[in-house]
Design an enzyme around this catalytic site. Structure first.
Site, PDB file in Angstrom:
ATOM      1  N   ASP A 132    -126.832 -99.313  52.862  1.00 20.76           N
ATOM      2  CA  ASP A 132    -126.996 -98.330  53.927  1.00 20.76           C
ATOM      3  C   ASP A 132    -127.428 -99.095  55.171  1.00 20.76           C
ATOM      4  OD1 ASP A 132    -127.768 -96.382  55.727  1.00 20.76           O
ATOM      5  OD2 ASP A 132    -129.043 -95.274  54.330  1.00 20.76           O
ATOM      6  N   LYS A 136    -120.237 -98.319  71.378  1.00 15.42           N
ATOM      7  CA  LYS A 136    -119.194 -99.309  71.140  1.00 15.42           C
ATOM      8  C   LYS A 136    -119.167-100.373  72.235  1.00 15.42           C
ATOM      9  CE  LYS A 136    -117.730 -97.946  67.179  1.00 15.42           C
ATOM     10  NZ  LYS A 136    -117.914 -98.791  65.976  1.00 15.42           N
ATOM     11  N   TYR A 180    -120.968 -92.160  71.690  1.00 14.61           N
ATOM     12  CA  TYR A 180    -120.052 -93.049  70.974  1.00 14.61           C
ATOM     13  C   TYR A 180    -119.561 -94.190  71.856  1.00 14.61           C
ATOM     14  CZ  TYR A 180    -116.149 -94.656  68.120  1.00 14.61           C
ATOM     15  OH  TYR A 180    -115.291 -95.438  67.389  1.00 14.61           O
ATOM     16  N   LEU A 217    -110.603 -97.061  57.256  1.00 14.30           N
ATOM     17  CA  LEU A 217    -110.263 -98.409  57.695  1.00 14.30           C
ATOM     18  C   LEU A 217    -110.906 -99.483  56.822  1.00 14.30           C
ATOM     19  CD1 LEU A 217    -110.636 -97.841  61.540  1.00 14.30           C
ATOM     20  CD2 LEU A 217    -108.492 -98.371  60.350  1.00 14.30           C
ATOM     21  N   THR A 226    -107.277 -91.305  60.522  1.00  9.82           N
ATOM     22  CA  THR A 226    -108.280 -91.353  59.457  1.00  9.82           C
ATOM     23  C   THR A 226    -109.107 -90.074  59.503  1.00  9.82           C
ATOM     24  OG1 THR A 226    -110.001 -92.369  60.829  1.00  9.82           O
ATOM     25  CG2 THR A 226    -108.462 -93.871  59.721  1.00  9.82           C
ATOM     26  N   ASN A 233    -118.061-102.762  59.640  1.00  9.53           N
ATOM     27  CA  ASN A 233    -117.123-101.666  59.827  1.00  9.53           C
ATOM     28  C   ASN A 233    -117.792-100.298  59.892  1.00  9.53           C
ATOM     29  OD1 ASN A 233    -114.320-100.275  59.401  1.00  9.53           O
ATOM     30  ND2 ASN A 233    -115.552 -99.581  57.656  1.00  9.53           N
TER      31      ASN A 233
END
Length: 229
Positions: free
Chosen positions: A53, A158, A154, A13, A187, A80
């Protein structure tokens, strides 16, 4: 010319976002942890490369200094870079699992935003776009079929990304902060199983990045519009 920095932009992305924004006239800087891959991606696209990083203070500070010296400002910052952390059963999740994912997905955004804040403030209409996920939406997880795909690490990371975006938007009204859900895009992140094309997955980010001073702030959107919190 609009100066845009995209973290984690050597593939997926981030790479597609860079390609589309370059086509739209942005001067894009690709931030990547792997210098060889990042430099190769930048050369392919006609972008600039900066080693970055998001989990390392020294790396982020050095990247900020590079852009301060080379450009003097950042108009659009796209946070991103992110990792999934794998699908670890909830009963087996440890603090170390969570810490590893948060280090990139959450602390990385704070680290980069803090370091680049002076460069954003030097821009005329600065904008920060944080890439989140519908799997971090309380509504999506509790009220839709996507609930079965969430994870302790995860999804919670988010959710934190989205809240960071809202809190920054309220605390720093001179900068537009928004969270964007790319949607289920094919992806490497999901082993190409996503149902959207890579271009569709970058629609919302590209739209916000090209709005300039007309961009809203404190929103959560995907390519179809507002995403429920």
């Amino acid at each position: 010319m609009t100066t845009t920095l995209i973290t984690g932009a050597n593939k997926g992305l981030g790479y597609e976002t860079a390609r589309r924004l370059i086509a739209a006239g942005h001067d894009v800087w690709i931030g990547a942890r792997d210098a060889e891959r990042g430099r190769a991606a930048a050369e392919e696209l006609g972008a600039h490369f900066v080693q970055l990083d998001v989990t390392d203070d020294a790396s982020v500070d050095a990247a900020a200094e590079t852009l301060r010296t080379e450009v003097g400002r950042v108009d659009v910052l796209i946070n991103n870079a992110g990792i999934s952390g794998g699908r670890v059963p909830a009963a087996e999740v440890t603090a170390n699992h969570v810490r590893m994912v948060y280090e990139t997905n959450v602390f990385g955004i704070v680290r980069v935003t803090h370091a680049f804040l002076p460069l954003l403030e030097a821009a005329e209409a600065p904008s920060v776009i944080n890439v989140t996920s519908g799997l971090g939406s309380f509504h999506q997880i509790t009220e839709t079929e996507w609930g079965r795909y969430g994870s302790v690490t995860y999804s919670s990371s988010k959710s934190a990304v989205t809240m960071l975006s809202v809190q920054y938007a309220r605390a720093l009204p001179g900068i537009r902060f928004n969270a964007v859900d790319p949607g289920y895009t094919a992806t490497d992140f999901n082993r190409r199983q996503g149902t959207q094309t890579i271009e569709e997955g970058t629609d919302a980010v590209v739209r916000l990045a090209t709005l300039g001073g007309a961009a809203p702030t404190g929103t959560l959107t995907d390519r179809n519009g507002t995403v429920p919190w």
